[in-house]
Structures are given as structure tokens and as C-alpha cells.
Design a protein around this motif. Structure first.
Motif, PDB file in Angstrom:
ATOM      1  N   ILE A   1      -6.777   3.708 -11.582  1.00 52.27           N
ATOM      2  CA  ILE A   1      -8.065   2.855 -11.734  1.00 52.27           C
ATOM      3  C   ILE A   1      -7.370   1.364 -11.704  1.00 52.27           C
ATOM      4  O   ILE A   1      -6.464   0.963 -12.280  1.00 52.27           O
ATOM      5  CB  ILE A   1      -8.805   3.138 -13.240  1.00 52.27           C
ATOM      6  CG1 ILE A   1      -9.416   4.235 -13.142  1.00 52.27           C
ATOM      7  CG2 ILE A   1      -9.424   1.890 -13.572  1.00 52.27           C
ATOM      8  CD1 ILE A   1     -10.258   4.528 -14.393  1.00 52.27           C
ATOM      9  N   TYR A   2      -8.293   0.626 -11.016  1.00 56.86           N
ATOM     10  CA  TYR A   2      -8.105  -0.744 -10.704  1.00 56.86           C
ATOM     11  C   TYR A   2      -9.309  -1.440 -11.356  1.00 56.86           C
ATOM     12  O   TYR A   2     -10.323  -1.389 -10.933  1.00 56.86           O
ATOM     13  CB  TYR A   2      -7.866  -1.131  -9.184  1.00 56.86           C
ATOM     14  CG  TYR A   2      -6.757  -1.025  -8.512  1.00 56.86           C
ATOM     15  CD1 TYR A   2      -5.823  -0.304  -8.949  1.00 56.86           C
ATOM     16  CD2 TYR A   2      -6.409  -1.498  -7.361  1.00 56.86           C
ATOM     17  CE1 TYR A   2      -4.611  -0.109  -8.196  1.00 56.86           C
ATOM     18  CE2 TYR A   2      -5.264  -1.276  -6.564  1.00 56.86           C
ATOM     19  CZ  TYR A   2      -4.235  -0.490  -7.012  1.00 56.86           C
ATOM     20  OH  TYR A   2      -3.281  -0.408  -6.399  1.00 56.86           O
ATOM     21  N   LEU A   3      -8.715  -2.423 -12.064  1.00 60.64           N
ATOM     22  CA  LEU A   3     -10.001  -3.396 -12.794  1.00 60.64           C
ATOM     23  C   LEU A   3      -9.784  -4.674 -12.402  1.00 60.64           C
ATOM     24  O   LEU A   3      -8.679  -5.214 -12.815  1.00 60.64           O
ATOM     25  CB  LEU A   3      -9.883  -3.114 -14.305  1.00 60.64           C
ATOM     26  CG  LEU A   3     -10.825  -4.269 -14.965  1.00 60.64           C
ATOM     27  CD1 LEU A   3     -12.136  -3.963 -14.772  1.00 60.64           C
ATOM     28  CD2 LEU A   3     -10.710  -4.026 -16.592  1.00 60.64           C
TER      29      LEU A   3
ATOM     30  N   ALA B   1      -4.305   6.851  -0.166  1.00 57.70           N
ATOM     31  CA  ALA B   1      -3.248   5.762  -0.295  1.00 57.70           C
ATOM     32  C   ALA B   1      -4.219   4.515  -0.292  1.00 57.70           C
ATOM     33  O   ALA B   1      -5.360   4.594  -0.305  1.00 57.70           O
ATOM     34  CB  ALA B   1      -2.796   5.847   1.389  1.00 57.70           C
ATOM     35  N   HIS B   2      -3.820   3.696  -0.895  1.00 54.98           N
ATOM     36  CA  HIS B   2      -4.426   2.339  -1.438  1.00 54.98           C
ATOM     37  C   HIS B   2      -3.830   1.130  -1.326  1.00 54.98           C
ATOM     38  O   HIS B   2      -2.402   1.077  -1.423  1.00 54.98           O
ATOM     39  CB  HIS B   2      -4.918   2.595  -3.018  1.00 54.98           C
ATOM     40  CG  HIS B   2      -3.941   3.205  -3.844  1.00 54.98           C
ATOM     41  ND1 HIS B   2      -3.658   4.370  -3.822  1.00 54.98           N
ATOM     42  CD2 HIS B   2      -3.031   2.528  -4.924  1.00 54.98           C
ATOM     43  CE1 HIS B   2      -2.610   4.435  -4.612  1.00 54.98           C
ATOM     44  NE2 HIS B   2      -2.235   3.596  -5.452  1.00 54.98           N
ATOM     45  N   ARG B   3      -4.197   0.196  -0.795  1.00 53.16           N
ATOM     46  CA  ARG B   3      -4.114  -1.116  -0.440  1.00 53.16           C
ATOM     47  C   ARG B   3      -4.981  -2.109  -0.975  1.00 53.16           C
ATOM     48  O   ARG B   3      -6.184  -2.012  -0.639  1.00 53.16           O
ATOM     49  CB  ARG B   3      -3.803  -1.176   0.901  1.00 53.16           C
ATOM     50  CG  ARG B   3      -3.522  -2.878   1.476  1.00 53.16           C
ATOM     51  CD  ARG B   3      -3.297  -3.162   2.730  1.00 53.16           C
ATOM     52  NE  ARG B   3      -1.693  -2.568   3.118  1.00 53.16           N
ATOM     53  CZ  ARG B   3      -1.504  -2.541   4.267  1.00 53.16           C
ATOM     54  NH1 ARG B   3      -2.321  -2.434   5.402  1.00 53.16           N
ATOM     55  NH2 ARG B   3       0.011  -2.254   4.547  1.00 53.16           N
TER      56      ARG B   3
ATOM     57  N   GLY C   1       0.758  -1.319  -0.065  1.00 50.25           N
ATOM     58  CA  GLY C   1       0.147  -0.059   0.103  1.00 50.25           C
ATOM     59  C   GLY C   1       0.789   1.292  -0.034  1.00 50.25           C
ATOM     60  O   GLY C   1       2.109   1.242   0.325  1.00 50.25           O
ATOM     61  N   HIS C   2       0.322   2.295  -0.606  1.00 50.58           N
ATOM     62  CA  HIS C   2       1.207   3.399  -0.619  1.00 50.58           C
ATOM     63  C   HIS C   2       0.347   4.658  -1.050  1.00 50.58           C
ATOM     64  O   HIS C   2      -0.824   4.536  -1.627  1.00 50.58           O
ATOM     65  CB  HIS C   2       2.159   3.210  -1.918  1.00 50.58           C
ATOM     66  CG  HIS C   2       1.576   2.926  -3.328  1.00 50.58           C
ATOM     67  ND1 HIS C   2       1.282   1.634  -3.665  1.00 50.58           N
ATOM     68  CD2 HIS C   2       0.975   3.639  -4.123  1.00 50.58           C
ATOM     69  CE1 HIS C   2       0.767   1.717  -4.801  1.00 50.58           C
ATOM     70  NE2 HIS C   2       0.447   3.041  -5.226  1.00 50.58           N
ATOM     71  N   PHE C   3       0.914   5.792  -0.697  1.00 43.65           N
ATOM     72  CA  PHE C   3       0.495   7.142  -1.336  1.00 43.65           C
ATOM     73  C   PHE C   3       1.098   7.256  -2.918  1.00 43.65           C
ATOM     74  O   PHE C   3       2.235   6.776  -2.742  1.00 43.65           O
ATOM     75  CB  PHE C   3       0.651   8.342  -0.575  1.00 43.65           C
ATOM     76  CG  PHE C   3      -0.293   8.709   0.624  1.00 43.65           C
ATOM     77  CD1 PHE C   3      -1.407   9.177   0.824  1.00 43.65           C
ATOM     78  CD2 PHE C   3       0.352   8.005   1.947  1.00 43.65           C
ATOM     79  CE1 PHE C   3      -2.148   9.497   1.776  1.00 43.65           C
ATOM     80  CE2 PHE C   3      -0.565   8.026   2.938  1.00 43.65           C
ATOM     81  CZ  PHE C   3      -1.805   8.558   2.922  1.00 43.65           C
TER      82      PHE C   3
HETATM   83 ZN    ZN Z   1      -0.917   3.502  -6.816  1.00 40.72          ZN
END
Ligand code: ZN
Ligand code: PAN
Length: 188
Positions: free
Chosen positions: A96-98, A133-135, A85-87
Motif C-alpha cells: 500500500i502507498y499512502l 510491478a510498480h513505479r 520500479g520493481h516487481f
Molecule cells: Zn514494492
């Protein structure tokens, strides 16, 4: 012009395995690379956690980077396997995550601790705005495979998450995955 003129190209993606053709840059993370990220101790550091397969494109603001991530199923203690996970280093860059196969939870958090979680399953496109941030967390029993598209100069800030963690954790409960407050989260 800030970048060389590129030739148009195509990439073939295997939705089941995340494999890309032509050959991408591949990054492999073991549990050892996630040392200190889980509440419980890692008992088998050599176990593979995830691989990232990135299409080769210059990392500039006028390009779109893209990659597949293949996140293995498993748990450390009660927590499902997850990505670091990161900023983004350039914080306002979106992504975008598909999801292509498997199932999971996408955890997104702002600096102030505000948190949003979204389901990841095949056919769902999750929009991660800048500053979040996303994980990804694999809550299933098969690899979680997703295709990500992001602005070329987004970059990675891993240090903030490594130091503070995410505000929530995703654990296996009696009725399936549960999102709970992270007792070790460090507020800003
Ligand atoms: Zn990213
Ligand atoms: C993704 C991630 C990938 C691995 O391509 O980089 O899923 O997760 P970590 O980078 O957090 O280890 C992305 O969000 N790129 O910006």
C-alpha cells in the motif's frame, strides 16, 4: 516461531519531508543510479532523484515493512523523475502507498504488459496487488512524499524492469502530464 518477539513501537513521520523518528535505514538514489532508465540522456548524474527511509524491522513474512520515499521534482528530457520500479522478488506480495505530500502518478504493470495508472496525491492510498510491478512518477513541482507498507519478505526484482522497462512513460504534455506508450518497452 519463525521470528523473535518484537516490542511494540511507534514511528513519527513528517508528512512534508518524509523524515522518520527514530532514525531509519536511508537509501539515496542519484540520477546516475537511473542510467539507462530514461529515453533521453541524463545530463547531470550527480543530481539526487529520491531517498527511501525504511523503518527497521526484520524482513520476514510475518512482519510489515514500511518506508517513506521522497521523490524530487524534475525531468530528464520530457519524462518526469521516477523511481526505478520493481516487481517484488516474491511476486505475489502486495503493498500500500499512502501519499503524504506532492502529486504524481503510480504506474503498475503485469508481466504481460497490462498497465494501470493511478493518481498519487495527499490522502490517497493506492493498493498494489501482488504480481504488479510498480513505479512512482513525480508530476509536480514539489517533492512527492509517500508512505509504503509491504509484506516483510516481499523483496525486490529490479532486473526485469531494468531490462524491459515499463509499457508506458509519463511525460510533460501541453496540458500537463501525459501517459504514453514506451517505445522501448520489451514485450515478454
Ligand atoms: Zn514494492
Ligand atoms: C517502495 C520503493 C521505493 C523506491 O518502498 O522501494 O519507493 O522505489 P524503487 O525500489 O523502485 O527504487 C516499495 O515499493 N517497496 O516495496
Amino acid at each position: 516461531m519463525s521470528d523473535a518477539l518484537l516490542e511494540p513501537f511507534s514511528v513519527t513521520i513528517d508528512f512534508g519531508t518524509g523524515a522518520l523518528v527514530p532514525d531509519p535505514d536511508v537509501l539515496a538514489r542519484r540520477l546516475a543510479d537511473l542510467d539507462g532508465y530514461f529515453l533521453a540522456d541524463i545530463t547531470d548524474p550527480e543530481v539526487g532523484a529520491y531517498t527511501v527511509h525504511e523503518v527497521r524491522v526484520p524482513k520476514t513474512g510475518n512482519n510489515l515493512l514500511s518506508s517513506t520515499t521522497v521523490l524530487e521534482p524534475g525531468k530528464v528530457g520530457d519524462e518526469y523523475f521516477f523511481t526505478k520500479g520493481h516487481f517484488h522478488a516474491n511476486r505475489d506480495r502486495a503493498e500500500i502507498y499512502l501519499t503524504l505530500s506532492g502529486e504524481g502518478v503510480l504506474v503498475m504493470a503485469l508481466d504481460d504488459g497490462r498497465t494501470v495508472t493511478k493518481e498519487m496525491r495527499p490522502g490517497v492510498a493506492n493498493y498494489v496487488p501482488g504480481h504488479w510491478a510498480h513505479r512512482s512518477v513525480n508530476t509536480g513541482t514539489t517533492p512527492l512524499v509517500f508512505y509504503a507498507v509491504y509484506i516483510g519478505d516481499a523483496g525486490y526484482d529490479y532486473a526485469t524492469i531494468a531490462e524491459r522497462g515499463f509499457p508506458v512513460i509519463v511525460v510533460e504534455g501541453n496540458d500537463g502530464p501525459q501517459v504514453q506508450p514506451n517505445p522501448r518497452y520489451v514485450t515478454s
